[in-house]
Design an enzyme around this catalytic site. Structure first.
Site, PDB file in Angstrom:
ATOM      1  N   HIS A   1       0.825  -1.204   0.000  1.00 30.64           N
ATOM      2  CA  HIS A   1       0.000   0.000   0.000  1.00 30.64           C
ATOM      3  C   HIS A   1       0.858   1.251   0.000  1.00 30.64           C
ATOM      4  O   HIS A   1       1.995   1.245   0.453  1.00 30.64           O
ATOM      5  CB  HIS A   1      -0.949   0.016   1.203  1.00 30.64           C
TER       6      HIS A   1
ATOM      7  N   CYS B   1       1.237   1.510  12.816  1.00 30.66           N
ATOM      8  CA  CYS B   1       2.282   1.260  11.819  1.00 30.66           C
ATOM      9  C   CYS B   1       2.647   2.595  11.177  1.00 30.66           C
ATOM     10  O   CYS B   1       1.983   3.611  11.404  1.00 30.66           O
ATOM     11  CB  CYS B   1       1.836   0.256  10.763  1.00 30.66           C
TER      12      CYS B   1
END
Length: 648
Positions: free
Chosen positions: A67, A174
């Protein structure tokens, strides 16, 4: 918005042909480009690969979620791909990957889109969900699997923890806040339920903090699990058993983390004191620590420099447009009412520049207790105080005592570090009774830190003032060969790493000269810096235009976007090309940037604004010649880069 709204049927690859990780990524990005979701293959791929370098997005169990949140993404989308053979994706469990979800999020993706992506992350860890996707043979069947999972999730109810049940709190985070954050959350929920443990999880995602832990939650918890790859709010956990691991462990080693808390194996967390902060810094090299603290001050200072500098520059511009009588030229910039207003606002913003810089350098070193001392040293550097016989009257007689000796940016640089490390030493060595610990950070450290650093700065200001005055005199007197050499140097530095430490060093130097020169028409150094920074992206466009056979279609499209980036003084637009071919690109960019900076120095062109590119071109002393020099540099770099590059 549901994940099905982003999971488009025409973006599915149900028979991925790739046999390696990079081939799989290329195949998926190509599909996104074909469907006009992504406008630049190389820039988007760089974002994907940068994320992979931080930590693989191969999550194990045959699932990967590459991503990127990127400026070249036209609209949010999720591409689903399935490999019938499996791909070595360097997953966390070392097993082949056969299910891929490539997430493309625009730079300004809103909370609704991010929530949908979080939903995807949670579905993938539900029992049997992945196997149903593997069995799907058409896009319609894939969507049906998600529809069924969505209906089941809506029907689920939350069961309150039973009395006496173990209770744990956790935080997941994250670096991008899109995928791993929510997968770790789902894994912790799932395993905790299987183990009969109640758990509350705070997510620090791209859309902000979700399900925030309260003081009551933390107090009731048996312990804390931190599964994060970035900094989270830690002082609130002071005194609690705590285990901190990478977010990947929250996904794959969930039971181990929970057992560490349940078995009493977690260490009690103690909020950082001076000794811990010093120990943390010792792990960095001296250069890394210096750069980290310097950039902390610079990043906080820049808004004041940019806002104040442009306001002052506009004051001069308005007076030049409206006209000022010759006998009033000493009031240029403040003669007309509108100019005077802009000048006062700009000077107010500029007045904060040096104290803010020193304050946040000290804050980076010693946290909040260091900030007060840092701001004070910055104010002393800006306004001037010093010991001794240093202020000389016109007749040459020295006057003793405290006198105004501003040391400017250099004094603030020394003062910020001095304040930070003095307060850090106080935090480490000053011991107080436990009953006074609360007063230590809000009274003792700021008070004694300010006294000590303030007195020290009175002496530091003398040599730093002399250096600062000599430097300003040199810069204000730049002409001929000295201006050319300095222009060559700072212009070339802007292209070495295009946004990295060398580039930032040149930019910081340029903005430092601006404060002392803006009232004299601007800074030659700042003009050379901006010219050098504009060249690389414009050179990319010229190279892709003149040497079309050496660039792919995607690269040529990216060349067009680099026009805007170059004209806007966004050097980073050239980074993908430099990263893909550094041996040819970087020397080519340096050559043109250095020449542009040298020509600006040779002509003595001054700039009164610290940023803006073409949008502040009217604030240079010679706009047309300045643009011509930037164009010359761009052509030289573009031709060199295109000529040296190998044909595709």
């Amino acid at each position: 918005m549901k994940i099905q709204d982003l999971l488009k049927k025409d973006l599915m690859l149900l028979d991925l042909q790739a046999i390696s990780k990079e081939m799989a990524i290329d195949e998926m990005i190509t599909k996104l480009v074909e469907k006009d979701i992504v406008h630049d293959f190389d820039i988007f791929k760089k974002g994907i690969m940068t994320r992979e370098e931080q930590m693989t997005t191969g999550l194990g169990d045959g699932i990967a979620m590459p991503h990127a949140k990127n400026i070249v993404v036209a609209e949010p989308a999720v591409l689903f791909a399935k490999s019938n053979k499996g791909v070595d994706y360097q997953s966390l469990d070392g097993q082949p990957t056969d299910l891929f979800f490539m997430i493309a999020a625009p730079q300004g993706a809103n909370d609704t889109h991010l929530a949908a992506l979080a939903e995807l992350s949670q579905y993938l860890l539900k029992d049997g969900f992945a196997d149903k996707l593997r069995a799907a043979n058409t896009p319609e069947e894939v969507i049906a699997v998600f529809d069924a999972a969505s209906e089941k999730a809506e029907a689920e109810t939350v069961v309150a923890p039973a009395e006496g049940q173990d209770f744990i709190v956790a935080v997941t985070a994250c670096t991008t806040g899109i995928a791993h954050t929510y997968m770790a959350e789902e894994s912790l929920k799932k395993v905790a339920a299987e183990m009969g443990v109640a758990i509350k999880i705070e997510t620090n995602g791209a859309s902000g903090v979700g399900n925030k832990l309260t003081a009551e939650d933390i107090a009731k918890a048996k312990g804390v699990i931190i599964a994060a790859d970035k900094a989270v709010d830690m002082p609130r956990f002071n005194g609690k058993p705590l285990v901190s691991r990478p977010v990947a462990d929250g996904i794959k080693k969930t039971e181990e983390l929970i057992n560490i808390i349940l078995n009493g194996e977690a260490e009690t967390y103690v909020a950082k004191d001076g000794a811990q902060a010093a120990a943390s810094e010792e792990k960095m090299s001296a250069g890394q620590a210096f750069y980290k603290h310097l950039m902390s001050g610079v990043s906080q200072m820049l808004p004041f420099v940019i806002g104040g500098g442009i306001m002052i520059a506009l004051a001069f511009l308005f007076d030049n447009i409206l006209g000022v009588p010759k006998d009033q030229l000493g009031n240029l910039g403040s003669y007309h009412e509108i100019s005077s207003t802009f000048m006062k606002i700009g000077q107010a913003a500029f007045g904060f520049m040096i104290p803010v810089f020193a304050g946040y350098v000290a804050y980076s070193i010693a946290e909040k207790p260091g900030m007060v001392a840092g701001f004070v040293t910055g104010a002393i550097a800006s306004n001037g105080l010093a010991y001794g016989k240093i202020a000389y009257a016109a007749g040459g007689e020295a006057t003793a005592g405290l006198a105004g000796v501003p040391s400017g940016f250099l004094g603030a640089l020394v003062g910020g570090f001095l304040a930070g490390y003095l307060v850090l030493a106080l935090k480490k060595y000053v011991k107080v009774p436990r009953s006074l610990e609360g007063a230590k950070s809000i009274l003792i450290l700021p008070l004694f830190g300010t006294i000590l650093t303030g007195l020290a700065m009175l002496a530091v200001n003398i040599p730093m003032s002399a250096i600062n005055t000599a430097l300003n005199d040199f810069l204000n007197g730049l002409s001929g060969s000295s201006a050319v050499l300095l222009g060559l140097l700072v212009g070339g530095m802007m292209a070495i790493d295009m946004g990295g430490p060398v580039n930032k060093a040149a930019y910081v130097f340029g903005t430092g000269t601006l404060a002392a020169s803006v009232t004299n028409g601007g800074s030659i150094v700042m003009a050379a810096v901006m010219a050098g920074g504009m060249v690389p992206p414009l050179a990319v466009f010229i190279a892709t235009l003149l040497f079309k056979d050496k660039f792919t279609d995607e690269e040529r499209d990216s060349g067009l976007t680099n026009i805007i980036m170059g004209l806007s003084f966004i050097t980073e637009g050239a980074i993908p090309f430099a990263a893909a071919d550094p041996a040819r690109a970087i020397p080519s960019f340096i050559a043109g940037s250095a020449i542009a900076g040298g020509l600006v120095g040779l002509a003595g062109i001054k700039l009164m604004a610290p940023h803006g590119g073409i949008f502040v071109i009217a604030l240079t002393s010679n706009p047309f010649l300045y643009l011509a020099f930037v164009l010359v540099g761009a052509i030289i770099s573009g031709v060199l880069f295109g000529y040296l590059r190998k044909a595709k």
